[in-house]
Design a protein around this motif. Structure first.
Motif, PDB file in Angstrom:
ATOM      1  N   SER A  54       3.212  -5.041   1.015  1.00 42.96           N
ATOM      2  CA  SER A  54       2.836  -5.403  -0.362  1.00 42.96           C
ATOM      3  C   SER A  54       4.026  -5.994  -1.117  1.00 42.96           C
ATOM      4  N   GLN A  55       5.228  -5.488  -0.851  1.00 38.78           N
ATOM      5  CA  GLN A  55       6.417  -6.054  -1.491  1.00 38.78           C
ATOM      6  C   GLN A  55       6.669  -7.486  -0.990  1.00 38.78           C
ATOM      7  N   ALA A  56       6.570  -7.678   0.323  1.00 44.70           N
ATOM      8  CA  ALA A  56       6.773  -9.015   0.891  1.00 44.70           C
ATOM      9  C   ALA A  56       5.720  -9.996   0.371  1.00 44.70           C
ATOM     10  N   SER A  57       4.492  -9.531   0.254  1.00 45.53           N
ATOM     11  CA  SER A  57       3.412 -10.372  -0.259  1.00 45.53           C
ATOM     12  C   SER A  57       3.672 -10.759  -1.720  1.00 45.53           C
ATOM     13  N   ALA A  58       4.156  -9.821  -2.516  1.00 46.25           N
ATOM     14  CA  ALA A  58       4.469 -10.108  -3.920  1.00 46.25           C
ATOM     15  C   ALA A  58       5.595 -11.133  -4.022  1.00 46.25           C
ATOM     16  N   ILE A  59       6.579 -11.030  -3.143  1.00 47.01           N
ATOM     17  CA  ILE A  59       7.684 -11.996  -3.125  1.00 47.01           C
ATOM     18  C   ILE A  59       7.173 -13.383  -2.738  1.00 47.01           C
ATOM     19  N   ALA A  60       6.321 -13.425  -1.720  1.00 41.98           N
ATOM     20  CA  ALA A  60       5.754 -14.708  -1.280  1.00 41.98           C
ATOM     21  C   ALA A  60       4.890 -15.325  -2.379  1.00 41.98           C
ATOM     22  N   TYR A  61       4.091 -14.498  -3.049  1.00 40.06           N
ATOM     23  CA  TYR A  61       3.243 -14.995  -4.129  1.00 40.06           C
ATOM     24  C   TYR A  61       4.089 -15.571  -5.266  1.00 40.06           C
ATOM     25  N   ALA A  62       5.166 -14.878  -5.604  1.00 42.76           N
ATOM     26  CA  ALA A  62       6.071 -15.372  -6.651  1.00 42.76           C
ATOM     27  C   ALA A  62       6.710 -16.696  -6.230  1.00 42.76           C
ATOM     28  N   ALA A  63       7.074 -16.817  -4.952  1.00 42.98           N
ATOM     29  CA  ALA A  63       7.655 -18.074  -4.454  1.00 42.98           C
ATOM     30  C   ALA A  63       6.644 -19.208  -4.547  1.00 42.98           C
ATOM     31  N   MET A  64       5.396 -18.917  -4.213  1.00 39.86           N
ATOM     32  CA  MET A  64       4.354 -19.934  -4.294  1.00 39.86           C
ATOM     33  C   MET A  64       4.150 -20.371  -5.740  1.00 39.86           C
ATOM     34  N   LYS A  65       4.129 -19.406  -6.665  1.00 42.77           N
ATOM     35  CA  LYS A  65       3.962 -19.749  -8.080  1.00 42.77           C
ATOM     36  C   LYS A  65       5.119 -20.624  -8.555  1.00 42.77           C
ATOM     37  N   THR A  66       6.316 -20.320  -8.123  1.00 42.39           N
ATOM     38  CA  THR A  66       7.480 -21.136  -8.491  1.00 42.39           C
ATOM     39  C   THR A  66       7.328 -22.545  -7.930  1.00 42.39           C
ATOM     40  N   PHE A 151     -11.081 -19.354  -5.524  1.00 41.50           N
ATOM     41  CA  PHE A 151     -10.565 -18.008  -5.734  1.00 41.50           C
ATOM     42  C   PHE A 151     -11.546 -16.963  -5.231  1.00 41.50           C
ATOM     43  N   SER A 152     -11.004 -15.796  -4.932  1.00 38.41           N
ATOM     44  CA  SER A 152     -11.816 -14.647  -4.557  1.00 38.41           C
ATOM     45  C   SER A 152     -12.651 -14.218  -5.757  1.00 38.41           C
ATOM     46  N   LEU A 153     -13.888 -13.803  -5.509  1.00 37.07           N
ATOM     47  CA  LEU A 153     -14.738 -13.325  -6.597  1.00 37.07           C
ATOM     48  C   LEU A 153     -14.290 -11.946  -7.087  1.00 37.07           C
ATOM     49  N   VAL A 154     -13.602 -11.212  -6.232  1.00 34.30           N
ATOM     50  CA  VAL A 154     -13.083  -9.893  -6.609  1.00 34.30           C
ATOM     51  C   VAL A 154     -11.605 -10.070  -6.916  1.00 34.30           C
ATOM     52  N   PRO A 155     -11.177  -9.762  -8.136  1.00 40.22           N
ATOM     53  CA  PRO A 155      -9.768  -9.984  -8.490  1.00 40.22           C
ATOM     54  C   PRO A 155      -8.816  -9.084  -7.699  1.00 40.22           C
ATOM     55  N   TYR A 156      -7.631  -9.615  -7.475  1.00 42.19           N
ATOM     56  CA  TYR A 156      -6.578  -8.847  -6.808  1.00 42.19           C
ATOM     57  C   TYR A 156      -6.146  -7.695  -7.708  1.00 42.19           C
ATOM     58  N   PRO A 157      -6.085  -6.466  -7.175  1.00 41.14           N
ATOM     59  CA  PRO A 157      -5.636  -5.340  -7.997  1.00 41.14           C
ATOM     60  C   PRO A 157      -4.114  -5.178  -7.921  1.00 41.14           C
ATOM     61  N   PRO A 158      -3.385  -5.574  -8.949  1.00 43.87           N
ATOM     62  CA  PRO A 158      -1.924  -5.446  -8.902  1.00 43.87           C
ATOM     63  C   PRO A 158      -1.464  -3.992  -8.772  1.00 43.87           C
ATOM     64  N   GLU A 159      -2.347  -3.050  -9.085  1.00 44.64           N
ATOM     65  CA  GLU A 159      -2.004  -1.634  -8.970  1.00 44.64           C
ATOM     66  C   GLU A 159      -1.712  -1.229  -7.530  1.00 44.64           C
ATOM     67  N   VAL A 160      -2.177  -2.019  -6.564  1.00 42.34           N
ATOM     68  CA  VAL A 160      -1.946  -1.652  -5.158  1.00 42.34           C
ATOM     69  C   VAL A 160      -0.450  -1.670  -4.844  1.00 42.34           C
ATOM     70  N   GLU A 162       1.993  -1.155  -7.081  1.00 42.56           N
ATOM     71  CA  GLU A 162       2.542   0.007  -7.791  1.00 42.56           C
ATOM     72  C   GLU A 162       2.218   1.300  -7.052  1.00 42.56           C
ATOM     73  N   TYR A 163       0.991   1.412  -6.566  1.00 40.01           N
ATOM     74  CA  TYR A 163       0.559   2.598  -5.831  1.00 40.01           C
ATOM     75  C   TYR A 163       1.394   2.777  -4.559  1.00 40.01           C
ATOM     76  N   ALA A 164       1.513   1.720  -3.776  1.00 39.97           N
ATOM     77  CA  ALA A 164       2.269   1.796  -2.523  1.00 39.97           C
ATOM     78  C   ALA A 164       3.736   2.126  -2.784  1.00 39.97           C
ATOM     79  N   THR A 165       4.304   1.533  -3.813  1.00 39.23           N
ATOM     80  CA  THR A 165       5.711   1.772  -4.144  1.00 39.23           C
ATOM     81  C   THR A 165       5.935   3.220  -4.568  1.00 39.23           C
TER      82      THR A 165
END
Length: 183
Positions: A54-66, A151-160, A162-165
């Motif tokens: 989940s951390q690696a995915s968040a980093i990749a997502y941030a890179a894509m947004k940039t 886009f996915s019809l079900v939104p991504y839960p950012p809490e995942v 936070e939960y994993a961390t």
């Protein structure tokens, strides 16, 4: 009472006391060992991999947004939707980077749900699995040339994340305490 009887009583009492002390200590150590084994299994098979992925995915997502020039929570402008260069880049990142990482997280959740700490599966994990399932339909449309949905019809839960961390950190601290290496 004679001295022999008192001596025998003291000896038996000390022996019984020693037996019960040994029994209580053995029981305590056994429970501690079992707890350490469970915590280690939770870390090794569920929370550790989920945390890292989940951390690696968040980093990749941030890179894509940039790369796409997004800031903070900015999304796509209506003129960017459809078959534009921005959306082609978006679809590339979703299919080649984000979905494979999400799929690995989904596999962790589905194959190791028995290691979840809570008595019920947390809502953020259920929503995450539904989010991935919804993405599969969108990506299938893309592979058939239909880019009408982005886009996915079900939104991504950012809490995942936070939960994993939080779970990883708490279990790691407990593991260190159980093996006597707590700071």
């Amino acid at each position: 009472m004679d001295l022999a009887y008192i001596s025998l009583s003291v000896t038996v009492s000390v022996a019984l006391l020693g037996y019960f002390a040994t029994y209580a200590n053995t029981l305590l150590l056994s429970r501690r060992r079992e707890r350490l084994e469970l915590v280690s299994k939770q870390l090794n098979e569920f929370y550790g991999p989920l945390y890292l992925s989940s951390q690696a995915s968040a980093i990749a997502y941030a890179a894509m947004k940039t790369k796409l020039g997004f800031t903070a929570k900015q999304g796509f402008a209506p003129d960017q939707l459809g078959d534009t260069p921005t959306m082609r880049e978006w679809r590339l990142w979703v299919t080649e980077v984000l979905m494979p990482m999400n799929a690995s997280q989904e596999a962790i959740i589905l194959s190791s749900a028995h290691l979840i700490r809570e008595p019920e599966v947390p809502k953020c994990l259920l929503q995450f699995v539904a989010h991935i399932a919804s993405w599969r339909a969108v990506i299938k449309k893309w592979s058939n040339g239909d880019v009408s949905e982005q886009f996915s019809l079900v939104p991504y839960p950012p809490e995942v994340v936070e939960y994993a961390t939080a779970a990883f950190r708490e279990l790691k601290a407990e593991q260190l305490a159980l093996i006597g290496k707590a700071r």
